[in-house]
Design a protein around this motif. Structure first.
Motif, PDB file in Angstrom:
ATOM      1  N   THR A 199     -27.951   5.852 -53.772  1.00 16.34           N
ATOM      2  CA  THR A 199     -26.606   5.304 -54.032  1.00 16.34           C
ATOM      3  C   THR A 199     -25.875   5.010 -52.725  1.00 16.34           C
ATOM      4  OG1 THR A 199     -26.543   6.615 -56.058  1.00 16.34           O
ATOM      5  CG2 THR A 199     -24.474   5.671 -55.299  1.00 16.34           C
ATOM      6  N   ASN A 200     -26.055   5.879 -51.725  1.00 18.62           N
ATOM      7  CA  ASN A 200     -25.451   5.623 -50.407  1.00 18.62           C
ATOM      8  C   ASN A 200     -25.981   4.317 -49.802  1.00 18.62           C
ATOM      9  OD1 ASN A 200     -23.504   7.598 -49.756  1.00 18.62           O
ATOM     10  ND2 ASN A 200     -25.105   9.146 -49.536  1.00 18.62           N
ATOM     11  N   GLU A 201     -27.280   4.088 -49.953  1.00 18.77           N
ATOM     12  CA  GLU A 201     -27.873   2.841 -49.455  1.00 18.77           C
ATOM     13  C   GLU A 201     -27.263   1.632 -50.158  1.00 18.77           C
ATOM     14  OE1 GLU A 201     -32.048   3.211 -49.964  1.00 18.77           O
ATOM     15  OE2 GLU A 201     -32.295   4.715 -48.378  1.00 18.77           O
ATOM     16  N   ILE A 202     -27.062   1.763 -51.483  1.00 20.45           N
ATOM     17  CA  ILE A 202     -26.469   0.656 -52.244  1.00 20.45           C
ATOM     18  C   ILE A 202     -25.049   0.387 -51.756  1.00 20.45           C
ATOM     19  CG2 ILE A 202     -25.695  -0.087 -54.532  1.00 20.45           C
ATOM     20  CD1 ILE A 202     -28.068   1.515 -55.687  1.00 20.45           C
ATOM     21  N   ILE A 203     -24.264   1.487 -51.547  1.00 21.94           N
ATOM     22  CA  ILE A 203     -22.877   1.322 -51.084  1.00 21.94           C
ATOM     23  C   ILE A 203     -22.842   0.636 -49.712  1.00 21.94           C
ATOM     24  CG2 ILE A 203     -20.832   2.587 -50.287  1.00 21.94           C
ATOM     25  CD1 ILE A 203     -21.385   4.653 -52.467  1.00 21.94           C
ATOM     26  N   ASN A 204     -23.723   1.084 -48.801  1.00 21.96           N
ATOM     27  CA  ASN A 204     -23.742   0.492 -47.456  1.00 21.96           C
ATOM     28  C   ASN A 204     -24.083  -0.999 -47.507  1.00 21.96           C
ATOM     29  OD1 ASN A 204     -23.077   2.935 -46.241  1.00 21.96           O
ATOM     30  ND2 ASN A 204     -25.229   3.553 -46.024  1.00 21.96           N
ATOM     31  N   LEU A 205     -25.111  -1.353 -48.303  1.00 23.29           N
ATOM     32  CA  LEU A 205     -25.498  -2.759 -48.432  1.00 23.29           C
ATOM     33  C   LEU A 205     -24.378  -3.580 -49.058  1.00 23.29           C
ATOM     34  CD1 LEU A 205     -27.581  -5.021 -48.199  1.00 23.29           C
ATOM     35  CD2 LEU A 205     -28.529  -4.278 -50.404  1.00 23.29           C
ATOM     36  N   TRP A 206     -23.717  -2.972 -50.089  1.00 25.52           N
ATOM     37  CA  TRP A 206     -22.624  -3.666 -50.796  1.00 25.52           C
ATOM     38  C   TRP A 206     -21.450  -3.929 -49.845  1.00 25.52           C
ATOM     39  CZ3 TRP A 206     -18.287  -1.505 -54.089  1.00 25.52           C
ATOM     40  CH2 TRP A 206     -17.762  -2.465 -54.939  1.00 25.52           C
TER      41      TRP A 206
END
Length: 601
Positions: A88-95
């Protein structure tokens, strides 16, 4: 009357040349600008497609983020819980990265920093929802990682769900706005291309009206004037011969005049003040003088040396009434010595109006032969003179054949393509855009074919590579062009890396010798592979031409001096001796031939 003067004709051709250069420059600039504009628009559209793709991906990432948060909210397993938090952290960073790139611009992704007012307003409107989701999701993940504040997490989930729907709706508006602006760019490019097409057609039409059509008329008028001048010159020469016979001039002058008139060699008409009225084509070629591009006196046409010019002007001034006949030793523009047997005959055109008819022929080779005879013994004199006569005859024959071939190439090839270009331009109908576009594409291809034909004709006359880059580059170009034309494998190797320039006379003779050897291998040897090798030492330049043809008996060919092969060998030896070089020919029947040229440098 003014239009018939050399100065007026020269001025007219200069104007046509300026118009033609302007037309070519206009077309080149139009094509260049259109290509730059189209490439810029295409690059912008590629960036737009990537932006739309990332914008759509943002909606997917927001939904995925919401999904991951909901999954984390119900996971009890600590191990799985940790993996989900990292994902989820990876998704937030990419977003966050994508959103910042869309809003602020990004050089690595090619996203522009400047946006339309509509897009800026939409990003301002979506910013609170985006920040709420990021803040709530980040806090939620921190709580989950620490395993605390479950009640607060439930509130954070509700905040994420509440803002996620609004974010999706506003993101949809952003994507639609990007799509709308991209469509506007495509429409603008379409209009631009139509504008370029109309402008190009207009330029071609104006060129036809103001350049090609007037040029055609000028050429027709010029040819008519040249034919008329030739008839007048022939008549004047005939009248001069009758006058000379009636007045019983010297036997030598009469012999020179009869010889010139019978063979129509070198002649011109000169005013009593020494200015040139008209010059024959063969005379102009011998002196490398273009009557359409310059306006000089007779002495300036004959030689660039001031001392020799003064001597010629003195003869004209002193003998313009009585006439003159004799031999002149001149220096050409290539610093070569030319001998002319010249007869100057005064001709009365009208009452109190006269001009000088200059009739002469080139005796340079004869003078060289006479100098050669002086150092040879009596037994070799007759044989040497006969050889020179045969060689001179062969040179004249080759020159005539080359002129006929070039004239035929221009008439049958370039002339017909120019006629086709004219008719195709006249048949363009701007109302039928589809057919007009097809005809314009055909005209572009036809123009390229015309350019190729002109380059081929000029290459055969005198390759520009030779004067611009020297013998190495010109031989490489020669083998490449002949390989394309004949379909045979013709290769060139500069084995020793020779890159020096030689005297122009030596370079042109080396080029012609190599060209003759290759043509012999193509024409007579039935070879499929021809290799040209160039190497050098401190004082010798060596060129070797090998072929895998049928070969021949060198001794037998050398004996047959009246045959084409025998004359070819003799002509080759004479040319190589002219530049103090040596030629070696080795041939084995059914195996091949090697021709070696050694030239001192």
């Amino acid at each position: 009357m003014k239009s018939n003067t050399p100065a007026a004709v020269n001025l007219s051709f200069k104007n046509l040349r300026r118009l033609y250069l302007f037309a070519l420059l206009t077309i080149a600039i139009t094509v260049l600008l259109s290509q730059l504009l189209i490439q810029y628009n295409l690059h912008s559209q590629l960036s737009d497609s990537k932006i739309i793709n990332i914008s759509g991906k943002q909606r997917m990432l927001s939904q995925k983020l919401t999904k991951e948060v909901l999954i984390l909210n119900f996971i009890a397993d600590s191990k799985n819980n940790k993996e989900e938090i990292e994902r989820t952290n990876e998704i937030i960073n990419l977003w966050k990265f994508n959103h910042k790139a869309l809003e602020k611009g990004n050089d690595s992704l090619g996203f522009p920093k400047e946006k339309s007012k509509e897009l800026s307003d939409l990003f301002i409107a979506i910013k609170p929802n985006f920040e709420n989701i990021v803040k709530a999701a980040t806090t939620f993940l921190n709580n989950k990682e620490l395993g605390i504040k479950e009640e607060e997490n439930q509130k954070l989930v509700r905040i994420i769900l509440k803002n996620q729907g609004v974010f999706l709706d506003k993101m949809n508006e952003i994507v639609e706005q990007y799509d709308k602006e991209a469509l506007e760019k495509v429409r603008l490019q379409s209009k631009t291309e139509y504008g370029i097409l109309i402008f190009t057609i207009l330029v071609l039409l104006l060129e036809f009206i103001f350049i090609f059509k007037p040029t055609n008329k000028k050429v027709e008028v010029l040819i008519s004037k040249l034919l008329s001048s030739e008839k007048k010159a022939l008549k004047l020469a005939y009248d001069t011969e009758i006058i000379s016979e009636a007045k019983e001039n010297s036997v030598k002058e009469l012999k020179s005049l009869n010889y010139a008139m019978e063979n129509t060699l070198l002649y011109c008409r000169v005013a009593p003040d020494g200015s040139l009225i008209h010059i024959g084509e063969k005379f102009a070629k011998l002196l490398q003088y273009n009557p359409f591009l310059s306006d000089k006196t007779f002495s300036q046409v004959l030689t660039p040396i001031e001392k020799e010019q003064l001597a010629i002007d003195r003869i004209i001034a002193q003998r313009q009434k009585s006439g003159w006949q004799g031999e002149l030793n001149l220096t050409s523009r290539n610093d070569e010595t030319i001998w002319l047997d010249l007869s100057m005959v005064p001709v009365t055109i009208k009452k109190e109006e006269s001009e000088l008819l200059i009739i002469c022929f080139d005796i340079t080779e004869r003078k060289k032969a006479e100098q050669e005879v002086e150092r040879l013994n009596f037994e070799n004199v007759t044989d040497k003179i006969n050889q020179q006569k045969v060689i001179s005859s062969k040179i004249v024959e080759n020159q005539e054949n080359e002129q006929n071939r070039i004239a035929k190439e221009i008439h049958d090839g370039i002339g017909q393509m120019l006629t086709g270009l004219k008719f195709s331009l006249e048949s363009i109908n701007l109302d039928d855009k589809e057919k007009a576009e097809q005809k314009i594409e055909y005209l572009k291809k036809l123009a390229l074919d015309i350019i190729k034909g002109v380059r081929t004709a000029t290459f055969n006359l005198m390759p520009p590579e030779l004067s611009d880059h020297g013998i190495v580059s010109s031989l490489a170009k020669l083998t490449q062009e002949l390989s394309k034309l004949t379909g045979k494998n013709i290769l060139f190797y500069n084995k020793s890396g020779f890159d020096k320039r030689l005297d122009s006379l030596i370079e042109i003779n080396i080029y012609r010798l190599t060209q003759e050897a290759i043509n012999n291998a193509i024409k007579y040897a039935d070879s499929s592979h021809i290799i040209v090798q160039l190497s050098h030492s401190n004082n010798i330049l060596s060129i070797i031409i090998d072929d895998n043809g049928k070969g021949f008996d060198v001794n037998e060919a050398a004996k047959k001096r009246n045959s084409e092969s025998g004359m070819g060998l003799l002509f080759m030896k004479e040319r190589i001796e002219y530049i103090n070089g040596r030629v070696f020919i080795n041939s084995i029947v059914e195996e091949g031939t090697r021709v070696t040229f050694n030239i001192p440098i």
